[in-house]
Design an enzyme around this catalytic site. Structure first.
Site, PDB file in Angstrom:
ATOM      1  CB  CYS A   2      -7.560  66.632  -4.906  1.00  0.00           C
ATOM      2  SG  CYS A   2      -6.780  67.160  -3.398  1.00  0.00           S
ATOM      3  NE  ARG A  27      -7.127  62.847  -9.679  1.00  0.00           N
ATOM      4  CZ  ARG A  27      -6.351  62.923 -10.737  1.00  0.00           C
ATOM      5  NH1 ARG A  27      -6.380  61.967 -11.630  1.00  0.00           N
ATOM      6  NH2 ARG A  27      -5.548  63.934 -10.928  1.00  0.00           N
ATOM      7  CD1 TRP A  73      -3.220  61.905  -0.631  1.00  0.00           C
ATOM      8  CD2 TRP A  73      -2.117  63.829  -0.943  1.00  0.00           C
ATOM      9  NE1 TRP A  73      -1.920  61.723  -0.223  1.00  0.00           N
ATOM     10  CE2 TRP A  73      -1.219  62.878  -0.400  1.00  0.00           C
ATOM     11  CE3 TRP A  73      -1.646  65.109  -1.213  1.00  0.00           C
ATOM     12  CZ2 TRP A  73       0.114  63.169  -0.142  1.00  0.00           C
ATOM     13  CZ3 TRP A  73      -0.316  65.404  -0.952  1.00  0.00           C
ATOM     14  CH2 TRP A  73       0.541  64.432  -0.423  1.00  0.00           C
ATOM     15  CG  ASN A  99      -5.959  68.115  -8.101  1.00  0.00           C
ATOM     16  OD1 ASN A  99      -5.121  67.989  -7.209  1.00  0.00           O
ATOM     17  ND2 ASN A  99      -5.885  67.475  -9.256  1.00  0.00           N
ATOM     18  N   GLY A 100      -4.611  70.830  -6.324  1.00  0.00           N
ATOM     19  CA  GLY A 100      -3.328  71.507  -6.595  1.00  0.00           C
ATOM     20  C   GLY A 100      -2.845  72.206  -5.343  1.00  0.00           C
ATOM     21  CD  GLU A 488       7.743  48.640  -8.375  1.00  0.00           C
ATOM     22  OE1 GLU A 488       8.306  49.702  -8.066  1.00  0.00           O
ATOM     23  OE2 GLU A 488       6.506  48.543  -8.489  1.00  0.00           O
ATOM     24  CE  LYS A 492       3.996  48.727  -5.919  1.00  0.00           C
ATOM     25  NZ  LYS A 492       4.626  49.424  -6.968  1.00  0.00           N
ATOM     26  CD  GLU A 495       3.094  51.676  -3.316  1.00  0.00           C
ATOM     27  OE1 GLU A 495       2.736  52.854  -3.377  1.00  0.00           O
ATOM     28  OE2 GLU A 495       3.466  51.036  -4.317  1.00  0.00           O
ATOM     29  CG  HIS A 511      29.663  47.474   1.244  1.00  0.00           C
ATOM     30  ND1 HIS A 511      31.011  47.576   1.460  1.00  0.00           N
ATOM     31  CD2 HIS A 511      29.518  46.770   0.097  1.00  0.00           C
ATOM     32  CE1 HIS A 511      31.662  46.969   0.480  1.00  0.00           C
ATOM     33  NE2 HIS A 511      30.783  46.478  -0.360  1.00  0.00           N
ATOM     34  CE  LYS A 610      -2.322  54.403 -10.205  1.00  0.00           C
ATOM     35  NZ  LYS A 610      -1.372  53.333  -9.873  1.00  0.00           N
TER      36      LYS A 610
HETATM   37  O1  M6R Z   1       2.064  58.457 -12.437  1.00  0.00           O
HETATM   38  P1  M6R Z   1       3.539  58.280 -12.199  1.00  0.00           P
HETATM   39  O2  M6R Z   1       4.071  57.035 -12.827  1.00  0.00           O
HETATM   40  O3  M6R Z   1       4.327  59.489 -12.603  1.00  0.00           O
HETATM   41  O4  M6R Z   1       3.658  58.129 -10.639  1.00  0.00           O
HETATM   42  C1  M6R Z   1       4.903  58.008 -10.020  1.00  0.00           C
HETATM   43  C2  M6R Z   1       4.767  57.546  -8.589  1.00  0.00           C
HETATM   44  O5  M6R Z   1       3.981  58.447  -7.861  1.00  0.00           O
HETATM   45  C3  M6R Z   1       4.153  56.158  -8.474  1.00  0.00           C
HETATM   46  O6  M6R Z   1       4.853  55.231  -9.223  1.00  0.00           O
HETATM   47  C4  M6R Z   1       4.118  55.707  -7.001  1.00  0.00           C
HETATM   48  O7  M6R Z   1       5.416  55.523  -6.527  1.00  0.00           O
HETATM   49  C5  M6R Z   1       3.297  54.440  -6.828  1.00  0.00           C
HETATM   50  N1  M6R Z   1       2.494  54.535  -5.659  1.00  0.00           N
HETATM   51  C6  M6R Z   1       4.116  53.213  -6.692  1.00  0.00           C
HETATM   52  O8  M6R Z   1       3.339  52.076  -6.536  1.00  0.00           O
END
Ligand code: M6R
Length: 615
Positions: A2, A27, A73, A99-100, A488, A492, A495, A511, A610
């Site tokens: 948010c 956000r 969000w 927000n929260g 990673e 990527k 997501e 395995h 984010k």
């Molecule tokens: O702000 P942060 O690094 O603490 O965020 C952690 C994760 O939310 C963040 O890395 C998330 O997994 C991303 N969308 C990955 O691309």
């Protein structure tokens, strides 16, 4: 999660709010809303993006020099017009954005229902609006409460996290902001104030900001700003100067923020080691660790806590710390760590990694580690965020603002910081010889240029991506330092393109995951020349024997794998330990191109936000 923006001053609030919401849209983008105040207040809100809200307000009265806006969000309640913020209290006295998460919302709601309150939305925020109104109206006869007192009384009842902006109908020239757990920044201009979840909506107007602390309540009106805490004790506002430039938060000709941020990685890494690592004198000093360096050197144990991509950077950190410093290192998901009674010894070093510095689980894990007597430091990208303020030492990644929801340059900047940390501790505790250290300085210095070479191959990476854009599943394999890169790469892809992707240590394939392989399955193998090169060649053969489609990331000049794989992407040769900084780049680009091919919203993937400021 948010985005919040507020304005009080002499300009038309609407323009500032809409522009601010667009900057904060990363956000959360489930719905958007604004409230404008000019004697009365007007609320406009809808499901969807800020652009939908703009359409809705086209023929409406958008005057007002006070206002607030929200981009959501969803937590409590689906993304609908009704659940969109802003939320009014039942008798219309208050309008708020939030927000929260209000954790004890059910109890508060039940109490308010007994008092006759009715609710229009499914949100926890509306409960809070009504709770504030309840205190305000209950005390109007007798000892009347000001809006500020009503807010304070209500917030004392709340369990959970909030960043709030509040307007009261009876005080049209006043705006209240409050924070616990969710970030809020107040920008101070000349006779005007800006409130936002982060500084991006503010920098166009002023570079003087106050970061609210937990339990702060700020009241802004014609007299200026007053800051008190939940106990009604006045707080001294600390004004910071921020150096963020507008150009840093714009796309600058790129189609998407994600692509821009991938291309910014050479700069992000240089900015991260600049002033810390001196190539000429082979000198490395991380000023932010000065006060704990002796503890780091003698540490018995390092625990890294993080989430998502930052957790993957932490995994690379584990390999680096154990190899360079010989200090036992563990990496934990912050969300697991905080709830599983971990063993934390006094003097353990806890490193919290976070791009945003606001991730709720990481913040809670920090709290736990501090209470247990650990020395807690942060690796963070956002100056003024909560994590750097909650930790006694730390190193900033100077990656610049990362706006694409998929983290890219933050990852490589985090790995750069962890590499420098491991190198400086390793040199100090004899984990590394002077020669090894010098070689690593040279290697790290050369990384940005090598990334530029990989970026020059983006056309070829795009062609390969085009071939696998229709896949429904994929597997990423790597060994050693490249196992976290496999994780990673898979994150990527899933997501932003919604293709199911799994990262695995290459040797684990047999395995279980090998059962998935057929001619439709792209298998992305990180296969640069290192100690386990021969083993990874065998893994590739195993995949080929089952007709899997191999895309291999190899060291420049490799011919062995070229003859086996369906596609290869070459990266320059580097030290094994630094290979994650190079090999992750083609994976980021591949995910990007695949997501674009599939028509996905790369910068704002579905269901994500984010900055994850809720559990
Ligand atoms: O702000 P942060 O690094 O603490 O965020 C952690 C994760 O939310 C963040 O890395 C998330 O997994 C991303 N969308 C990955 O691309």
């Amino acid at each position: 999660m948010c985005g919040i923006v507020g304005y009080i001053g002499h300009r038309n609030a609407y323009d500032i709010l809409i522009k601010g919401l667009k900057r904060l849209e990363y956000r959360g983008y489930d719905s958007a809303g604004i409230a404008l105040s000019e004697n009365d207040y007007r609320v406009y809100k809808c499901k969807g993006k800020v652009s939908d809200l703009e359409n809705q307000t086209k023929d409406k009265d958008i005057s007002g020099r006070i206002g607030m806006g929200h981009t959501r969000w969803a937590t409590h309640g689906e993304p609908t017009d009704n659940n969109a913020h802003t939320h009014k209290s039942m008798n219309g006295k208050f309008v708020i954005i939030h927000n929260g998460i209000i954790e004890n919302y059910a109890k508060l709601k039940a109490g308010l229902q007994k008092e006759g309150y009715k609710f229009e939305s499914e949100t926890d925020t509306e409960i809070l609006a009504n709770l504030i109104e309840f205190y305000y109206m209950r005390n109007q006869n007798g000892t009347s409460f000001s809006p500020e007192e009503a807010v304070r009384s209500a917030l004392k009842m709340v369990e959970g996290a909030y960043g709030l902006v509040i307007l009261c109908e009876d005080y049209p020239d006043q705006m209240i902001a409050a924070r616990k757990g969710s970030p809020l920044v107040i920008g101070i201009g000349k006779d005007e104030y800006f409130i936002a979840s982060d500084a991006t909506p503010i920098i166009e107007y002023t570079n003087s900001v106050i970061y609210l602390n937990d339990d702060d309540i700020a009241v802004i009106d014609d007299k200026g700003l007053s800051l008190k805490n939940l106990k009604n004790i006045p707080q001294k506002p600390n004004v910071h100067k921020i150096s963020l430039e507008l150009s840093e938060i714009e796309k600058n000709g790129f189609d998407h923020y994600m692509l821009k941020e991938i291309y910014e990685q050479p700069k992000a890494i240089r900015d991260t080691y600049r002033g810390r690592l001196n190539f000429e004198s082979k000198f490395l000093r991380l000023g932010g660790l000065h006060n704990i360096f002796e503890d780091l050197k003698g540490a018995k144990r390092i625990i890294i806590i993080a989430c998502g991509t930052s957790w993957h950077a932490g995994l690379v950190g584990e390999y680096l710390f154990e190899e360079f410093t010989r200090i036992p290192t563990e990496v934990e998901y912050a969300s697991e760590f905080r709830y599983r009674k971990p063993i934390i010894n006094k003097g353990d070093i806890v490193i919290a990694i976070s791009q945003s510095g606001e991730t709720a689980d990481t913040l809670a894990a920090i709290q736990l580690a501090k209470e247990a007597g650990a020395i807690v430091m942060g690796v963070c990208n956002v100056v003024g965020a909560s994590i750097p303020r909650e930790t006694i030492a730390g190193v900033f990644t100077h990656a610049g603002p990362e706006i694409g929801v998929a983290s890219t340059k933050a990852f490589t900047a985090q790995v750069t910081v962890l590499t420098m940390m491991a190198m400086s501790i390793g040199l100090a505790n004899n984990g590394l010889t002077k020669e090894e250290f010098t070689e690593l300085v040279n290697e790290l210095y050369a990384i940005p240029e090598k990334i530029e070479k990989i970026l020059d191959k983006s056309e070829k990476i795009k062609e390969i991506s085009d071939k696998i854009s229709n896949a429904t599943n994929s597997l990423y394999l790597g060994r050693g330092y490249l196992f976290p890169v496999a994780l990673e790469g898979a994150l990527k892809l899933k997501e932003i393109s919604y293709i199911h992707a799994e990262g695995y240590p290459a040797a684990e394939m047999k395995h279980g995951p090998i059962a998935l392989i057929d001619e439709k399955m792209p298998v992305i193998v990180l296969a640069t020349k290192d100690k386990s090169y021969d083993k990874i060649v065998s893994n590739i053969q195993e995949v080929k024997a089952r007709k899997g489609v191999i895309i291999a990331i190899v060291t420049e000049g490799d011919t062995t794998i070229k003859n086996m794989a369906d596609y290869v992407i070459e990266v320059p040769k580097s030290d094994f330990a630094l290979a994650p900084l190079l090999t992750v780049v083609p994976l980021q680009l591949m995910s990007y191109y695949i997501a674009v091919n599939r028509g996905c919203n790369v910068d704002q993937p579905r269901n994500l936000a984010k900055s994850v400021t809720v559990e």
